[in-house]
Design a protein around this motif. Structure first.
Motif, PDB file in Angstrom:
ATOM      1  N   SER A 125       8.002   7.791  -4.527  1.00 29.73           N
ATOM      2  CA  SER A 125       7.370   8.074  -5.984  1.00 29.73           C
ATOM      3  C   SER A 125       6.119   8.212  -6.163  1.00 29.73           C
ATOM      4  N   THR A 126       5.257   8.927  -5.241  1.00 32.81           N
ATOM      5  CA  THR A 126       3.848   8.865  -5.358  1.00 32.81           C
ATOM      6  C   THR A 126       3.382  10.293  -5.365  1.00 32.81           C
ATOM      7  N   ASN A 127       2.224  10.683  -6.067  1.00 30.43           N
ATOM      8  CA  ASN A 127       1.497  11.970  -5.743  1.00 30.43           C
ATOM      9  C   ASN A 127       0.335  11.801  -4.611  1.00 30.43           C
ATOM     10  N   SER A 128       0.712  12.643  -3.598  1.00 34.39           N
ATOM     11  CA  SER A 128      -0.254  12.462  -2.368  1.00 34.39           C
ATOM     12  C   SER A 128      -0.409  13.777  -1.912  1.00 34.39           C
ATOM     13  N   THR A 129      -1.733  13.745  -1.153  1.00 39.42           N
ATOM     14  CA  THR A 129      -2.228  14.976  -0.693  1.00 39.42           C
ATOM     15  C   THR A 129      -2.747  14.652   0.797  1.00 39.42           C
ATOM     16  N   MET A 130      -2.004  15.615   1.672  1.00 39.66           N
ATOM     17  CA  MET A 130      -2.516  15.366   3.010  1.00 39.66           C
ATOM     18  C   MET A 130      -3.360  16.567   3.591  1.00 39.66           C
ATOM     19  N   SER A 164       4.555   4.603  -5.298  1.00 43.11           N
ATOM     20  CA  SER A 164       3.687   4.934  -6.538  1.00 43.11           C
ATOM     21  C   SER A 164       2.297   5.086  -6.398  1.00 43.11           C
ATOM     22  N   GLY A 165       1.475   5.400  -7.303  1.00 42.34           N
ATOM     23  CA  GLY A 165       0.182   5.722  -7.234  1.00 42.34           C
ATOM     24  C   GLY A 165      -0.159   7.120  -6.571  1.00 42.34           C
ATOM     25  N   ASN A 166      -1.452   7.252  -6.284  1.00 42.30           N
ATOM     26  CA  ASN A 166      -1.989   8.473  -5.886  1.00 42.30           C
ATOM     27  C   ASN A 166      -2.668   8.159  -4.408  1.00 42.30           C
ATOM     28  N   LEU A 167      -2.545   8.977  -3.432  1.00 42.44           N
ATOM     29  CA  LEU A 167      -3.196   8.817  -2.161  1.00 42.44           C
ATOM     30  C   LEU A 167      -3.571  10.181  -1.642  1.00 42.44           C
ATOM     31  N   THR A 168      -4.794  10.220  -0.929  1.00 40.06           N
ATOM     32  CA  THR A 168      -5.220  11.300  -0.373  1.00 40.06           C
ATOM     33  C   THR A 168      -5.614  10.803   0.984  1.00 40.06           C
ATOM     34  N   ILE A 169      -4.979  11.727   1.832  1.00 37.79           N
ATOM     35  CA  ILE A 169      -5.072  11.471   3.419  1.00 37.79           C
ATOM     36  C   ILE A 169      -5.999  12.861   4.062  1.00 37.79           C
TER      37      ILE A 169
END
Length: 195
Positions: free
Chosen positions: A190-195, A165-170
């Motif tokens: 179930s997350t909005n993430s950017t790599m 869950s939540g949002n993550l930027t890597i």
């Protein structure tokens, strides 16, 4: 707010609770501290943070701290954050920290956090019997920059990192030699993430 500098927490343990080395509810600053061979043992969910347990509603900064060979026991449902556990509506910011050979028998061998900013950190040789052996993130908005996840092992998912869950930027991170059933390096759920 209180500041801890050049402190060593070694060989401490709880018999039925959180925070084997250090239990803190508030907004401390930690610099150049070492958490070595501490353990959170006991019954139920209250066995989190083998090295350190933190609950905060504000920003907490840790700089050049080392969490090594700490342990969080899974007995009857605990076992979160072998090295470090963070909860609350606040955020933890870690710079130049190392998480080495910690074990979270449930989730987050090295670290378990709700909201984190992680910069130039190392997650090495951590273990989890479930998910996120290096790092387990859940719920909030987090960022990871210029960090290394190497040789972490999860019996479940997310050898290096598990994000729920939540949002993550890597950005500018290395995931190498990590092992899991699924998502050896990284597992997003179930997350909005950017790599």
């Amino acid at each position: 707010n209180p500041t801890l500098r050049n402190c060593i927490f070694e060989g401490n343990r709880t018999e039925s609770g959180n925070g084997g080395g250090l239990y803190w509810r508030g907004t401390p600053t930690l610099e150049d501290c070492i958490f070595l061979s501490n353990a959170a043992n006991g019954y139920g969910n209250e066995t989190r943070g083998g090295g350190m347990w933190l609950s905060t509603e504000d920003l907490v900064r840790l700089t050049n701290c080392r969490f090594q060979d700490n342990f969080a026991d899974e007995y009857y449902g605990g076992g979160y954050g072998g090295g470090f556990f963070q909860e609350g509506s606040g955020r933890v910011e870690l710079t130049d920290c190392q998480f080495v050979e910690n074990t979270g028998e449930n989730q987050g061998g090295g670290m378990y956090a709700y909201r984190a900013t992680i910069i130039d950190c190392t997650f090495l040789n951590n273990q989890s019997n479930s998910s996120g052996s290096g790092l387990y993130l859940t719920g909030g908005n987090s960022t990871i920059t210029d960090s290394l996840f190497d040789n972490n092992t999860a019996s479940g998912n997310g050898g290096g990192l598990y994000m729920y869950s939540g949002n993550l930027t890597i950005s500018e991170c290395v995931f190498s030699n990590n092992t899991a059933d699924q998502g050896g390096g990284v597992y997003f759920d179930s997350t909005n993430s950017t790599m």
